[in-house]
Design an enzyme around this catalytic site. Structure first.
Site, short mmCIF file in Angstrom:
data_model
loop_
_atom_site.label_atom_id
_atom_site.label_comp_id
_atom_site.label_asym_id
_atom_site.label_seq_id
_atom_site.Cartn_x
_atom_site.Cartn_y
_atom_site.Cartn_z
CG ASP A 45 0.44 1.42 -9.95
OD1 ASP A 45 0.14 1.14 -11.12
OD2 ASP A 45 -0.03 2.40 -9.35
CG PHE A 58 -2.51 1.77 -4.75
CD1 PHE A 58 -2.89 0.45 -4.67
CD2 PHE A 58 -1.31 2.08 -5.38
CE1 PHE A 58 -2.10 -0.56 -5.18
CE2 PHE A 58 -0.51 1.08 -5.89
CZ PHE A 58 -0.91 -0.24 -5.79
#
Length: 499
Positions: A209, A94
């Site tokens: 994730d 991210f």
């Protein structure tokens, strides 16, 4: 009589006097600028940080955390030394993470997001404030955020021991590896954090994730999940293009983009395997057959005798054998190809609860290595001494010496003994070899039953690996994969509701 009527009369008089002093409502005069145009309200001319504060106040009324701080970009740039490389402490899917120090001296971790899914400032603020409603010991605390212009930043608490990845791989010589018990506690904490995300929020949050770099360790080496809820901020998650070959993603997500709660279970299994082995999920420096950690471990899962091959050599056999068997069993179940047979996190936590406490079980280092079985003799093979003797006799036959010795022995009266030794000795050796092979076959047939008895004797009321795997498998088969805003329930709860 009560004094309340007197108090009310006095209060009415005071209110009347106060109303008389107020001016009569009249049309409001607008402040005008020099050019005669009305001045803008203060809120319209406020800096972007104030707009974020307005969003915060609006979301707080809906249940957000009023303690969440808002920052402008200049404040965070100053705190992180303008995001210089020396402040960089990590990077995830991210964005990059920088260490910063706020004006009040608080040390924080600032994540500068790369993608925000096209959310404007207000939408981003609302999504972030929803995350502040989540509180769990294994979730990283969110200190504040920045939605200044196009910039999107999240400010977290700082963890001095950095990530699990930093404590597992490529350790410096002066740093001790994580102990077995510490690794099991970390695995248990991660599972509890993921269970909270799956059970508490409505709809449940899919982490998506999970990897060793997104699991941070505090001063007590307790795990904290750092990127929870960011998949939605990035603009969704059910997109196979977002699933690079990292070694952590579930097969169904890599192949079709299907993202479910069981996808997190698979990713947890990969992290668990990293904790056991000290190997990376994907390591291009390894031989081809060992680059993928899961593919390398799958054949070992099918042979309990090979379980010690999985363990990190840095542990130097400082782990209980029974704990290893159970830990490998949990890992193997989480890494099932079919998502429907993977366990739920409440089952995983139940199994790991036995492994995360200190026991008096003997360590693998105190158990002697099994002796290798003797080499099997086959027909036509014999020991080196026998072969040497036979070759000598063959040479004697060729030279005539053998016949001379036999005739001499017959003349001495020992011909029968000599002929018995030379003619029947090979036949007796063959019979002994056949008996030896039959005994070995019987031992191999009896070995599974002995192993079963040993496993029953060593259970002591704890969840045995095989029984746990079987029970989890049976539960998982009866779970309906539903993600319509509710997290799936375990088979135990389903049975109770049916009763």
């Amino acid at each position: 009589m009560s004094c309340f009527p007197c108090f009310q009369n006095n209060q009415n008089v005071a209110d009347k006097e106060q109303r008389e002093q107020l001016p009569v409502a009249q049309p409001r005069e607008l402040d005008t600028a020099d050019d005669g145009a009305p001045k803008q309200e203060a809120s319209a001319a406020a800096p972007p940080g104030d707009a974020a504060a307005d969003n915060k106040a609006e979301a707080t009324e809906g249940g957000g955390d009023s303690n969440l701080r808002t920052f402008n970009f200049r404040e965070l740039a100053t705190a992180t030394k303008h995001f210089k490389q020396e402040s960089l402490i990590g990077e995830s899917g991210f964005g990059k993470v920088f260490k910063g120090t706020l004006p009040d001296g608080q040390v924080v971790a600032v994540k500068r997001l790369d993608r925000t899914g096209g959310h404007d400032s207000k939408q981003f603020s609302m999504e972030v404030l929803k995350l502040t409603q989540l509180h769990h010991p294994n979730l990283l605390n969110l200190v504040g955020y920045c939605a200044d212009g196009e910039q999107r930043l999240l400010v977290y608490e700082y963890t001095p021991n950095h990530s699990l990845q930093d404590n597992l791989f490529d350790l410096p010589e002066d740093k001790e590896p994580l102990a077995w018990l510490t690794r099991m506690k970390i695995a248990s904490g991660v599972a509890q954090g993921l269970e909270y995300l799956h059970e508490k929020p409505k709809p449940p949050i899919i982490y998506r994730d999970l990897k060793s770099s997104s699991i941070l360790l505090d001063e007590n080496l307790s795990p904290k999940l750092s990127d929870y809820g960011l998949a939605k901020l990035e603009g969704g998650g059910n997109n196979s293009l977002l699933a690079p070959k990292t070694g952590y993603y579930a097969p169904e997500y890599e192949q079709t983009g299907e993202l479910t709660l069981k996808s997190d279970v698979y990713s947890f299994g990969v992290v668990m395997l990293e904790l056991l082995s000290g190997r990376r999920a994907m390591d291009p420096e390894k031989p081809t057959e060992e680059q993928s950690l899961v593919e390398w471990a799958q054949p070992i899962f099918r042979d309990p005798k090979r379980f010690p091959e999985i363990v990190d050599p840095q542990l130097k056999k400082a782990y209980p054998m029974r704990s290893l068997n159970q830990a490998v069993g949990v890992t193997a179940m989480c890494l099932q190809e079919e998502s429907s047979v993977r366990p739920l996190f409440d089952d995983v936590i139940a199994a790991l609860s036995f492994l995360a406490v200190e026991t008096n079980e003997p360590l693998a280092s105190s158990i002697p290595d099994p002796e290798p079985p003797p080499a099997k003799k086959t027909r036509g093979e014999s020991s080196s001494d026998d072969s040497d003797g036979e070759s000598d006799r063959d040479r004697d036959r060729g030279s005539g010496r053998y016949d001379d010795e036999r005739s001499d022995a017959e003349e001495d009266g020992n011909g029968s003994d000599y002929s018995e030794y030379t003619d029947d000795d090979e036949g007796e050796e063959y019979e002994e070899e056949e008996e030896y092979e039959e005994e070995e076959e019987e031992e191999e047939q009896e070995e599974p039953s002995r192993n079963k008895d040993d496993a029953d004797d060593s259970s002591d009321g704890d969840s045995d690996k095989l029984s746990f795997c079987y029970s989890v498998h049976m539960r998982s088969n009866s779970i309906s994969e539903s993600h319509d805003g509710e997290s799936p329930k375990s088979n135990l709860r389903l049975e109770n509701s049916l009763k």
